[in-house]
Design a protein around this motif. Structure first.
Motif, PDB file in Angstrom:
ATOM      1  N   VAL A 149      41.589  50.577  27.051  1.00  0.00           N
ATOM      2  CA  VAL A 149      42.726  50.366  27.988  1.00  0.00           C
ATOM      3  C   VAL A 149      42.433  50.313  29.691  1.00  0.00           C
ATOM      4  N   ILE A 150      43.125  49.264  29.606  1.00  0.00           N
ATOM      5  CA  ILE A 150      43.326  48.845  31.583  1.00  0.00           C
ATOM      6  C   ILE A 150      44.947  49.219  31.722  1.00  0.00           C
ATOM      7  N   SER A 151      45.106  50.555  32.408  1.00  0.00           N
ATOM      8  CA  SER A 151      46.739  50.755  33.017  1.00  0.00           C
ATOM      9  C   SER A 151      47.037  51.024  34.533  1.00  0.00           C
ATOM     10  N   ASP A 152      46.094  50.875  35.075  1.00  0.00           N
ATOM     11  CA  ASP A 152      45.777  51.624  36.668  1.00  0.00           C
ATOM     12  C   ASP A 152      45.853  50.522  37.686  1.00  0.00           C
ATOM     13  N   PHE A 153      46.636  49.382  37.215  1.00  0.00           N
ATOM     14  CA  PHE A 153      47.267  48.480  38.365  1.00  0.00           C
ATOM     15  C   PHE A 153      48.175  48.118  38.657  1.00  0.00           C
ATOM     16  N   ASP A 154      49.146  47.560  39.404  1.00  0.00           N
ATOM     17  CA  ASP A 154      50.446  47.136  39.542  1.00  0.00           C
ATOM     18  C   ASP A 154      50.248  45.471  39.579  1.00  0.00           C
ATOM     19  N   MET A 155      51.004  45.124  38.778  1.00  0.00           N
ATOM     20  CA  MET A 155      51.746  43.402  38.614  1.00  0.00           C
ATOM     21  C   MET A 155      51.927  43.064  39.798  1.00  0.00           C
ATOM     22  N   ARG A 156      52.664  44.188  40.620  1.00  0.00           N
ATOM     23  CA  ARG A 156      53.384  42.874  41.868  1.00  0.00           C
ATOM     24  C   ARG A 156      52.207  43.270  42.683  1.00  0.00           C
ATOM     25  N   GLU A 157      50.573  43.792  42.572  1.00  0.00           N
ATOM     26  CA  GLU A 157      49.485  43.184  42.968  1.00  0.00           C
ATOM     27  C   GLU A 157      48.504  42.220  42.525  1.00  0.00           C
ATOM     28  N   CYS A 158      48.534  41.838  41.466  1.00  0.00           N
ATOM     29  CA  CYS A 158      48.065  40.610  40.759  1.00  0.00           C
ATOM     30  C   CYS A 158      48.238  39.295  41.081  1.00  0.00           C
ATOM     31  N   TYR A 159      47.603  38.643  41.288  1.00  0.00           N
ATOM     32  CA  TYR A 159      47.143  37.240  41.306  1.00  0.00           C
ATOM     33  C   TYR A 159      46.489  36.162  40.650  1.00  0.00           C
ATOM     34  N   CYS A 160      46.530  34.763  41.202  1.00  0.00           N
ATOM     35  CA  CYS A 160      46.218  33.635  40.515  1.00  0.00           C
ATOM     36  C   CYS A 160      44.992  33.152  40.730  1.00  0.00           C
ATOM     37  N   ALA A 161      43.566  33.261  40.124  1.00  0.00           N
ATOM     38  CA  ALA A 161      42.559  32.284  40.750  1.00  0.00           C
ATOM     39  C   ALA A 161      42.044  31.178  39.963  1.00  0.00           C
ATOM     40  N   ASP A 162      41.582  29.999  39.674  1.00  0.00           N
ATOM     41  CA  ASP A 162      40.917  29.647  39.343  1.00  0.00           C
ATOM     42  C   ASP A 162      41.715  29.281  37.887  1.00  0.00           C
ATOM     43  N   ARG A 179      43.048  31.867  35.965  1.00  0.00           N
ATOM     44  CA  ARG A 179      43.454  33.284  35.913  1.00  0.00           C
ATOM     45  C   ARG A 179      43.534  34.420  36.550  1.00  0.00           C
ATOM     46  N   VAL A 180      43.833  35.380  36.005  1.00  0.00           N
ATOM     47  CA  VAL A 180      44.745  36.713  36.304  1.00  0.00           C
ATOM     48  C   VAL A 180      44.107  37.765  36.936  1.00  0.00           C
ATOM     49  N   TYR A 181      43.955  38.082  38.340  1.00  0.00           N
ATOM     50  CA  TYR A 181      42.944  39.348  38.555  1.00  0.00           C
ATOM     51  C   TYR A 181      44.209  40.603  39.711  1.00  0.00           C
ATOM     52  N   THR A 182      43.871  42.224  39.393  1.00  0.00           N
ATOM     53  CA  THR A 182      44.524  42.311  39.578  1.00  0.00           C
ATOM     54  C   THR A 182      44.205  42.655  41.077  1.00  0.00           C
ATOM     55  N   LYS A 183      45.140  43.738  41.979  1.00  0.00           N
ATOM     56  CA  LYS A 183      44.426  43.984  43.349  1.00  0.00           C
ATOM     57  C   LYS A 183      42.938  44.549  43.401  1.00  0.00           C
ATOM     58  N   ASP A 184      42.095  44.678  42.216  1.00  0.00           N
ATOM     59  CA  ASP A 184      40.252  45.080  42.359  1.00  0.00           C
ATOM     60  C   ASP A 184      39.351  43.845  41.991  1.00  0.00           C
ATOM     61  N   GLY A 185      40.419  43.305  41.471  1.00  0.00           N
ATOM     62  CA  GLY A 185      39.671  42.262  41.040  1.00  0.00           C
ATOM     63  C   GLY A 185      38.948  41.983  39.542  1.00  0.00           C
ATOM     64  N   PHE A 186      39.785  42.664  38.500  1.00  0.00           N
ATOM     65  CA  PHE A 186      39.763  43.184  37.007  1.00  0.00           C
ATOM     66  C   PHE A 186      40.139  41.752  36.786  1.00  0.00           C
ATOM     67  N   ASP A 187      39.632  40.804  36.034  1.00  0.00           N
ATOM     68  CA  ASP A 187      39.630  39.485  35.625  1.00  0.00           C
ATOM     69  C   ASP A 187      41.212  40.055  33.786  1.00  0.00           C
ATOM     70  N   LEU A 188      42.759  40.260  34.335  1.00  0.00           N
ATOM     71  CA  LEU A 188      43.124  39.968  33.210  1.00  0.00           C
ATOM     72  C   LEU A 188      43.610  39.646  32.535  1.00  0.00           C
ATOM     73  N   SER A 189      42.971  38.341  32.296  1.00  0.00           N
ATOM     74  CA  SER A 189      43.083  37.365  31.738  1.00  0.00           C
ATOM     75  C   SER A 189      41.547  37.101  30.944  1.00  0.00           C
ATOM     76  N   SER A 190      41.229  38.488  30.794  1.00  0.00           N
ATOM     77  CA  SER A 190      39.727  38.544  29.900  1.00  0.00           C
ATOM     78  C   SER A 190      40.020  39.555  28.291  1.00  0.00           C
ATOM     79  N   VAL A 191      41.783  40.042  29.421  1.00  0.00           N
ATOM     80  CA  VAL A 191      41.868  41.325  27.546  1.00  0.00           C
ATOM     81  C   VAL A 191      42.327  40.576  26.587  1.00  0.00           C
ATOM     82  N   ASP A 192      41.960  41.087  25.082  1.00  0.00           N
ATOM     83  CA  ASP A 192      42.493  40.959  24.103  1.00  0.00           C
ATOM     84  C   ASP A 192      43.702  41.045  24.077  1.00  0.00           C
TER      85      ASP A 192
END
Length: 86
Positions: A37-50, A52-65
């Motif tokens: 489970v990934i829940s320690d992120f804030d969508m207000r700090e997410c960004y899109c690149a290439d 994909r969608v990433y958290t502020k810390d660089g976790f690829d949210l696009s990779s989750v099931d």
């Protein structure tokens, strides 16, 4: 044959009015089922690149099931853009 790959779920939930307790209970139950489970992120700090969608810390949210969103109180046009990208 069952797929032994561990599944990952990202949860973005409200934290007020008991939401934090619900999030903790849900997280515990999913972990007991061997789901990461990934829940320690804030969508207000997410960004899109290439594309994909990433958290502020660089976790690829696009990779989750599965991505579960339950936070209408903080919903914004930016959140909707991120959700569309996912």
């Amino acid at each position: 044959m069952k797929n032994s790959t561990k599944k990952t779920i990202a949860l973005w939930m409200y934290r007020n009015d008991g939401g934090q307790d619900i999030l903790e209970t849900l997280t515990q139950r999913l972990k007991k089922k061997n789901i990461h489970v990934i829940s320690d992120f804030d969508m207000r700090e997410c960004y899109c690149a290439d594309g994909r969608v990433y958290t502020k810390d660089g976790f690829d949210l696009s990779s989750v099931d599965l991505f579960y969103y339950m936070n209408a109180d903080e919903q914004s046009p930016y959140h909707l853009m991120i959700l569309r990208a996912l």
